[in-house]
Motif scaffolding. Structure first.
Motif, PDB file in Angstrom:
ATOM      1  N   GLU A 213       0.831  -1.207   0.000  1.00  0.00           N
ATOM      2  CA  GLU A 213       0.000   0.000   0.000  1.00  0.00           C
ATOM      3  C   GLU A 213       0.864   1.254   0.000  1.00  0.00           C
ATOM      4  O   GLU A 213       0.570   2.230  -0.726  1.00  0.00           O
ATOM      5  N   GLN A 214       1.941   1.228   0.801  1.00  0.00           N
ATOM      6  CA  GLN A 214       2.845   2.382   0.829  1.00  0.00           C
ATOM      7  C   GLN A 214       3.539   2.578  -0.524  1.00  0.00           C
ATOM      8  O   GLN A 214       3.722   3.717  -0.980  1.00  0.00           O
ATOM      9  N   GLU A 215       3.900   1.490  -1.184  1.00  0.00           N
ATOM     10  CA  GLU A 215       4.548   1.586  -2.491  1.00  0.00           C
ATOM     11  C   GLU A 215       3.568   2.111  -3.531  1.00  0.00           C
ATOM     12  O   GLU A 215       3.918   2.973  -4.373  1.00  0.00           O
ATOM     13  N   ARG A 216       2.332   1.642  -3.515  1.00  0.00           N
ATOM     14  CA  ARG A 216       1.332   2.127  -4.474  1.00  0.00           C
ATOM     15  C   ARG A 216       1.051   3.619  -4.250  1.00  0.00           C
ATOM     16  O   ARG A 216       0.838   4.379  -5.220  1.00  0.00           O
TER      17      ARG A 216
ATOM     18  N   PRO B 224      10.477   4.882   0.616  1.00  0.00           N
ATOM     19  CA  PRO B 224      11.301   4.529   1.794  1.00  0.00           C
ATOM     20  C   PRO B 224      10.483   3.852   2.886  1.00  0.00           C
ATOM     21  O   PRO B 224      10.966   2.929   3.549  1.00  0.00           O
ATOM     22  N   GLN B 225       9.214   4.295   3.084  1.00  0.00           N
ATOM     23  CA  GLN B 225       8.365   3.660   4.103  1.00  0.00           C
ATOM     24  C   GLN B 225       8.084   2.205   3.737  1.00  0.00           C
ATOM     25  O   GLN B 225       8.088   1.315   4.601  1.00  0.00           O
ATOM     26  N   ALA B 226       7.808   1.957   2.438  1.00  0.00           N
ATOM     27  CA  ALA B 226       7.552   0.584   1.998  1.00  0.00           C
ATOM     28  C   ALA B 226       8.793  -0.281   2.181  1.00  0.00           C
ATOM     29  O   ALA B 226       8.703  -1.461   2.584  1.00  0.00           O
ATOM     30  N   ARG B 227       9.961   0.308   1.875  1.00  0.00           N
ATOM     31  CA  ARG B 227      11.210  -0.449   2.047  1.00  0.00           C
ATOM     32  C   ARG B 227      11.385  -0.850   3.533  1.00  0.00           C
ATOM     33  O   ARG B 227      11.748  -1.979   3.839  1.00  0.00           O
ATOM     34  N   ARG B 228      11.099   0.118   4.432  1.00  0.00           N
ATOM     35  CA  ARG B 228      11.242  -0.182   5.864  1.00  0.00           C
ATOM     36  C   ARG B 228      10.217  -1.239   6.296  1.00  0.00           C
ATOM     37  O   ARG B 228      10.534  -2.123   7.103  1.00  0.00           O
ATOM     38  N   SER B 229       9.007  -1.165   5.797  1.00  0.00           N
ATOM     39  CA  SER B 229       7.985  -2.171   6.159  1.00  0.00           C
ATOM     40  C   SER B 229       8.394  -3.553   5.678  1.00  0.00           C
ATOM     41  O   SER B 229       8.218  -4.564   6.381  1.00  0.00           O
ATOM     42  N   PHE B 230       8.940  -3.605   4.449  1.00  0.00           N
ATOM     43  CA  PHE B 230       9.354  -4.908   3.922  1.00  0.00           C
ATOM     44  C   PHE B 230      10.548  -5.459   4.720  1.00  0.00           C
ATOM     45  O   PHE B 230      10.611  -6.656   5.006  1.00  0.00           O
TER      46      PHE B 230
END
Length: 648
Positions: free
Chosen positions: A96-99, A139-145
């Motif tokens: 969701e953050q990446e989208r 960056p948020q999606a990267r941290r979540s992953f």
């Protein structure tokens, strides 16, 4: 001023508590043994109920109930797919953050990336695998992953090594490198042990370097292998307990995580070594769990590991397998499941089992638990004490007569003491002799000063107790009372009338002399026939061997004679009783009468035929007939014997 506070002692058994009375435990077993239980069954029943003279101590039944309750609680509160939920949540958040990052970008690259995300497999494991090489724009999606991958790494390792989740709480490449080194060193140590090259020093060196990763603090390699194998087996059971879809998804996540961490090969080596060393563990059995709250992977494995421990603990607490002993119960497993107090309870039970053998009450003969002669004597004394207590409460009988079994009534004269005298010491005459010899105070006594009070001579008795062993005694519930009565009479004669010659004779189709040591464990005979004729023949021979003794014959039965002994020594049974059986039995009664032996019969049934027979015996012999309640049999027999002895 120093103040003190006192409370209940918490660190194990109360050191000031009185020791448990082992003889009391034997008495508890004795009731069951006299009712027909084997010593082993009686001991198991005692350990199941707990120690009656130790309030607050739980028996095996109560501990077993608590173990089963703990197992039910675990099954009802354990949900195994919690890690899948957590992983899916973090993955959905990253997507969701990446989208959100890609949506404002009108470029073809953004649309291509959105297509990649839209076409990800629905399976979490495969989605994570495909995204492992994805170049995140957000960056948020990267941290979540990365949070997802870190979670999986911690949980997968925690499922194999308890406590590893906390050790890897902070993502640190150096920490993961240390885990790799630990697993390599562990596998090398196991390989050395397989070749016979391992030493305790190797283990100590390993624990010095990596002991913080093993919170259970194993003392040697065997303990470490046991801990790791039980946890690895629990992890396998967790997978086996899931649905096929959940199992495939979680197994994929675990494989991907181990591959990414560079631990796949080492973990495979470790798993193979653990399985080879402990194939007895239930590696692939499924557990039925139905919790509502999801649990982490490590907690799920811990729950299944505890369930396996509880299953083993239940088996050892049931004690229903061949050769079962309380030493089989794992005290550490008890402590983990029920706490320190339960360990104290088990130790108290173990002590009773151990003390009964060490103090000579029980012995094992070819794997069979048996009463010793010491135990039989104790049961006889207990039976006699209960009879006396009952006599005292009903004020029947002169059981508290302190000179029972002495040489006789006092004559008023004294004589010098001789070695072996049982007569009472005349204290006054003895002291006077000492004064005369010594000439004053202080008075010192020598052997020559002692004088004893002379008594009238009392004759010894030849005692015969004839006990019915037929199956009807068991059917009517009179068997235990008959055995208890025989033991009580044996104990009475041995303790208060040692000069008497007692013989206990059991009879069914045959009659036989019963030794005191076999009375407690004696069983009824599954045969037809009440051969009182044969029993009276044996009793007559006992009386003839003691012609100068006072004859005492007591008969305990619940039926009239239905068998007699033929001339060739074989029994003949007939129902209703044949004329020949009755005539031969009454002929032996007449012989007893000519020996001056009075037959007193204790009738344990109200059968008309039995009543007619015993009335005829009383008419011919002059003896008495009693019809006591079963629970009063001992009182009647012992009281009647004491009356007969006082007349002698």
């Amino acid at each position: 001023m120093t103040s003190y506070r006192y409370g209940e002692y918490q660190d194990g058994p109360d050191p000031l508590a009185p020791p448990y009375d082992v003889r009391g435990a034997l008495d508890e077993m004795g009731d069951a043994i006299l009712s027909g239980s084997t010593p082993l069954d009686a001991l198991r029943d005692l350990l199941k109920r707990g120690l009656p003279n130790a309030p607050g101590r739980r028996g095996l039944e109560e501990l077993l109930r608590q173990v089963r309750q703990r197992r039910r609680d675990l099954r009802q509160n354990t949900r195994l797919d919690g890690i899948l939920e957590q992983a899916r949540e973090l993955l959905d958040r990253a997507l969701e953050q990446e989208r959100t990052e890609l949506f404002p970008d009108p470029s073809d690259d953004a649309r291509f990336r959105e297509a990649q995300l839209d076409n990800l497999p629905g399976d979490t494991a495969r989605a994570v695998q495909e995204l492992s090489e994805y170049d995140w724009r957000s960056p948020q999606a990267r941290r979540s992953f990365e949070e997802l991958r870190d979670l999986l790494r911690r949980e997968v390792l925690d499922s194999q090594f308890k406590g590893m989740r906390d050790a890897l709480a902070n993502p640190d490449p150096a920490a993961m490198e240390r885990v790799r080194q630990m697993m390599a060193a562990l596998n090398e140590m196991l390989d050395r042990d397989a070749r016979g090259e391992h030493t305790q020093q190797d283990f100590d060196d390993f624990m010095r370097d990596y002991g913080d990763m093993f919170p259970e603090n194993p003392r040697n390699l065997d303990e470490l292998v046991d801990q790791l194998a039980r946890r690895a087996a629990a992890a396998q059971r967790m997978l086996a307990s899931m649905t096929p879809q959940q199992r495939a998804e979680l197994a994929g996540l675990m494989d991907q995580t181990l591959q990414d961490s560079g631990l796949a090969d080492q973990m495979r080596r470790l798993g193979d070594s653990l399985y080879a060393r402990r194939p007895d563990l239930a590696w692939n059995s499924a557990e039925r769990v139905s919790g509502e709250s999801p649990m982490s992977m490590g907690d799920s494995v811990s729950a299944l590991q505890e369930l396996a421990d509880l299953n083993d603990l239940e088996s050892s607490l049931r004690q229903d397998y061949p050769g079962a002993r309380l030493s089989d119960v794992d005290e550490e497993a008890i402590r983990r499941a029920l706490g320190r107090g339960a360990v104290d309870d088990v130790q108290a039970l173990k002590q009773i089992e151990r003390e009964l053998e060490q103090q000579g009450y029980l012995r094992r003969n070819r794997g069979k638990l048996e009463l010793t002669p010491k135990a039989v004597r104790r049961l006889g004394e207990t039976a006699l004490r209960r009879v006396f207590n009952s006599l005292e409460s009903t004020r029947r009988g002169d059981h508290d007569q302190h000179d029972a079994g002495a040489a006789g009534e006092l004559t008023g004269s004294t004589r010098p003491w001789r070695f072996g005298d049982e007569q009472p010491i005349d204290v006054v005459r003895t002291v006077i002799n000492g004064v005369r010899r010594g000439g004053g105070a202080p008075v010192t006594l020598s052997v020559d000063d002692f004088e004893v009070a002379e008594t009238e001579r009392r004759s010894a008795a030849a005692v015969c107790l004839l006990v019915d062993l037929s199956y009807s005694m068991a059917l009517r519930g009179t068997w235990a009372a008959a055995k208890q009565t025989a033991l009580a009479l044996q104990a009475l004669v041995a303790s208060k009338f040692p000069q008497d010659a007692v013989q206990i004779i059991g009879f069914s189709n045959y009659a036989r002399v019963l030794q005191p040591d076999e009375l407690a464990g004696l069983e009824w005979d599954m045969v037809q026939g009440t051969n009182l004729h044969h029993a009276l023949l044996i009793a007559g021979r006992h009386l003839d061997r003691h012609p100068d003794f006072e004859p005492v014959v007591l008969v305990v039965t619940d039926g009239e004679p239905t068998a007699h002994l033929r001339r060739d020594g074989t029994p003949q049974f007939e129902w209703p009783p044949s004329k020949e059986t009755l005539e031969l039995t009454l002929a032996e009664v007449d012989k007893m009468t000519r020996r001056r032996a009075t037959l007193n019969v204790f009738m344990l049934a109200a059968d008309e035929r039995l009543r007619a027979f015993v009335d005829e015996v009383a008419r011919r012999n002059g003896g008495r007939v009693f019809a006591p309640n079963v629970d009063k049999l001992g009182e009647y027999v012992v009281s009647d014997f004491l009356k007969a002895r006082r007349r002698s």
